[in-house]
Design a protein around this motif. Structure first.
Motif, PDB file in Angstrom:
ATOM      1  N   LYS A 401       0.859  -1.237   0.006  1.00  0.00           N
ATOM      2  CA  LYS A 401      -0.038   0.168   0.023  1.00  0.00           C
ATOM      3  C   LYS A 401       0.850   1.373  -0.037  1.00  0.00           C
ATOM      4  O   LYS A 401       0.622   2.184  -0.863  1.00  0.00           O
ATOM      5  N   MET A 402       2.059   1.344   0.852  1.00  0.00           N
ATOM      6  CA  MET A 402       2.772   2.358   1.012  1.00  0.00           C
ATOM      7  C   MET A 402       3.606   2.590  -0.539  1.00  0.00           C
ATOM      8  O   MET A 402       3.678   3.760  -0.757  1.00  0.00           O
ATOM      9  N   GLU A 405       1.109   4.177  -3.020  1.00  0.00           N
ATOM     10  CA  GLU A 405       0.773   5.618  -2.723  1.00  0.00           C
ATOM     11  C   GLU A 405       2.033   6.390  -2.947  1.00  0.00           C
ATOM     12  O   GLU A 405       1.955   7.736  -3.036  1.00  0.00           O
ATOM     13  N   ASN A 407       4.409   6.702  -0.790  1.00  0.00           N
ATOM     14  CA  ASN A 407       4.340   7.364   0.746  1.00  0.00           C
ATOM     15  C   ASN A 407       5.046   6.478   1.534  1.00  0.00           C
ATOM     16  O   ASN A 407       4.163   5.694   2.473  1.00  0.00           O
ATOM     17  N   ARG A 409       6.629   5.883   4.486  1.00  0.00           N
ATOM     18  CA  ARG A 409       6.769   6.568   6.012  1.00  0.00           C
ATOM     19  C   ARG A 409       6.404   5.631   7.193  1.00  0.00           C
ATOM     20  O   ARG A 409       5.277   5.227   6.935  1.00  0.00           O
ATOM     21  N   ASP A 411       5.038   7.034   9.707  1.00  0.00           N
ATOM     22  CA  ASP A 411       3.718   7.213  10.179  1.00  0.00           C
ATOM     23  C   ASP A 411       2.596   6.767   9.461  1.00  0.00           C
ATOM     24  O   ASP A 411       1.493   6.441   9.879  1.00  0.00           O
ATOM     25  N   ARG A 412       2.947   6.862   7.965  1.00  0.00           N
ATOM     26  CA  ARG A 412       1.902   6.121   7.179  1.00  0.00           C
ATOM     27  C   ARG A 412       1.602   4.786   7.571  1.00  0.00           C
ATOM     28  O   ARG A 412       0.405   4.177   7.640  1.00  0.00           O
ATOM     29  N   GLU A 415      -0.742   4.518  10.504  1.00  0.00           N
ATOM     30  CA  GLU A 415      -1.945   4.703   9.957  1.00  0.00           C
ATOM     31  C   GLU A 415      -2.517   3.549   9.224  1.00  0.00           C
ATOM     32  O   GLU A 415      -3.652   3.084   9.699  1.00  0.00           O
ATOM     33  N   ILE A 416      -2.004   2.935   8.519  1.00  0.00           N
ATOM     34  CA  ILE A 416      -2.495   1.684   7.833  1.00  0.00           C
ATOM     35  C   ILE A 416      -2.781   0.527   8.655  1.00  0.00           C
ATOM     36  O   ILE A 416      -3.729  -0.158   8.667  1.00  0.00           O
TER      37      ILE A 416
END
Ligand code: NAD
Length: 421
Positions: A401-402, A405, A407, A409, A411-412, A415-416
């Motif tokens: 997923k990262m 995207e 992205n 990181r 923090d991401r 979140e996921i």
């Protein structure tokens, strides 16, 4: 999936289970079930306790196998011990492109190491220097008396060189003892010899000895490798031109050359560690050699051949051994040397120079086309996901997923993971 048992061109190796990969390596090399069981467990603490001081445990890093290498006409599977992702895959990809035009061709010098003896307080330096040169045979005899085994194998102290150097307040003589160390790395062998020469040097020069130690700038023990990287596989002439433009910065700028050479050492150190050799010695020698012309520069050079293919060349000191040092006692180093099927330090140097060139080619090719992050990203994303607390089942989902995207990181990742709960 496997072309034949002695071909290193094995596609889909990365998709196999660890057990299946071991089975292929076993068929390719002369390794036993005992070797394989040693491979899977950490080394004995009691062995570790004999290697260094104050031992409290061992530190494991992964061993991966680089595919596709043909070196001087012979296929090799190459064990690489490294903690850095993408190194093994990149070397394998580069070797795949190089094998189209016959793989890597090498040229290795005699295994000559240098021991230094620093002589200070000499009143008449020219006279003392002449006295040393006159007594060369006697000096070599004293040095060779220290290592009958080495001499018996055709090695030993072969020559001396006398240098006169000065600091702002002192002139000194520095004698270089040139020692053929055969299949050893040679540090202990050379150090024993130069220490034994201290009394005779003091007597001949009327000075006093301070340092007596090996030089890691092993510029008489040079390995060269060359390969042709196929134009079509590289995506045509425009990519080769882009590659050459990228390379040109390393040839003129130390800021780029340091990173360029670090990329070479990504591959070289991984083989050095896997074979139980001294990676600090190789690093020191490589970087000092890269600065030998007065400015730190690239250890590789690239050009185009008449068909428009890319020609890569590497030249560096390779002070490695297959006998002595930790490589003779560490069970995993012994195992990795078996996979490499090497009988001499020269053969190991051929592999090391070839891997260094392959690794450098792969890095510069990625940098000059898609950029380095693309290749790194999926493994990097897994590492980030793991650091964010993903378990085995969540790891690939979060990483994918990262990457998708764009992205990657921490923090991401968190979140996921949260959204999955
Ligand atoms: P060593 O002394 O363990 O083994 C070399 C010896 O093995 C030779 O002197 C010879 O007597 C014998 N030998 C048997 N068969 C041989 C063959 N076929 N070819 C050559 N020698 C053979 O090891 P070494 O290579 O002298 O020293 C390597 C070790 O020294 C490494 O562990 C390194 O980390 C360490 N070291 C490095 C430095 C440095 O790089 N500046 C300084 C000190 C020590």
């Amino acid at each position: 999936m496997v072309a034949n048992e002695k071909s290193s061109k094995i596609s889909g190796f990365y998709k196999l289970s660890i057990e299946q990969r071991i089975e292929i390596v076993k068929k390719f090399s002369d390794i036993s079930d005992e070797d394989i069981s040693n491979l899977k467990k950490p080394i004995d603490l009691s062995l570790a306790d004999t290697m260094i001081e104050n031992v409290i445990g061992t530190f494991e890093i992964p061993i991966g196998i680089a595919m596709n290498f043909t070196i001087n006409g012979e296929d090799k599977l190459i064990p690489m011990a490294t903690e850095e992702s993408s190194v093994v895959a990149a070397a394998s990809n580069a070797a795949k492109i190089a094998r189209i035009h016959g793989g890597f061709k090498t040229e290795i010098s005699d295994p000559l190491m240098i021991g230094q003896i620093q002589i200070l307080g000499v009143k008449d330096i020219p006279k003392a220097a002449s006295a040393i040169i006159e007594k060369k045979q006697e000096i070599l005899k004293v040095a060779n008396a220290q290592d009958k085994i080495l001499v018996g194998l055709g090695g030993g102290a072969k020559d001396i060189e006398v240098r006169i150097l000065e600091t702002s307040n002192q002139e000194m003589i520095v004698v270089h003892l040139i020692v053929d160390v055969r299949d050893a790395m040679g540090a202990n062998a050379v150090n024993t010899m130069v220490e034994a020469l201290a009394p005779i040097m003091e007597e001949l020069t009327d000075g006093y000895i301070r340092l007596k130690i090996l030089s890691n700038l092993a510029d008489k023990r040079i390995a060269k490798a060359k390969a042709v990287f196929d134009k079509e596989q590289m995506g045509g002439e425009k990519n080769i031109d882009a590659f050459l433009e990228s390379y040109s910065l390393a040839s003129i700028d130390p800021y780029r050359a340091a990173t360029h050479n670090k990329g070479i050492m990504n591959g070289i150190d991984a083989v050095i560690v896997a074979t139980g050799n001294d990676f600090r010695a190789i690093e020191a020698g490589a970087h000092a050699y890269a600065a030998r012309k007065g400015q730190y520069s690239s250890l590789t050079k690239y050009s185009k051949d008449e068909s428009g293919n890319l020609v890569g060349e590497i030249e560096l000191p390779v002070a490695v051994g297959i006998v002595g040092g930790a490589g003779s006692i560490h069970p995993k180093a012994k195992f990795c040397k078996k996979i490499l099927n090497i009988q001499s330090a020269k053969q190991l140097s051929e592999i090391i120079a070839s891997v260094g060139l392959a690794q450098n080619f792969a890095a510069v090719f990625a940098l000059s086309t898609v950029g380095i992050q693309k290749g790194h990203m999926s493994l990097h994303a897994r590492n980030i996901a793991m650091m964010a607390g993903a378990n085995k089942d969540e790891l690939d989902i979060v990483a994918e997923k990262m990457v998708k995207e764009g992205n990657v990181r921490m923090d991401r990742a968190k979140e996921i993971l949260e959204s999955m709960k």
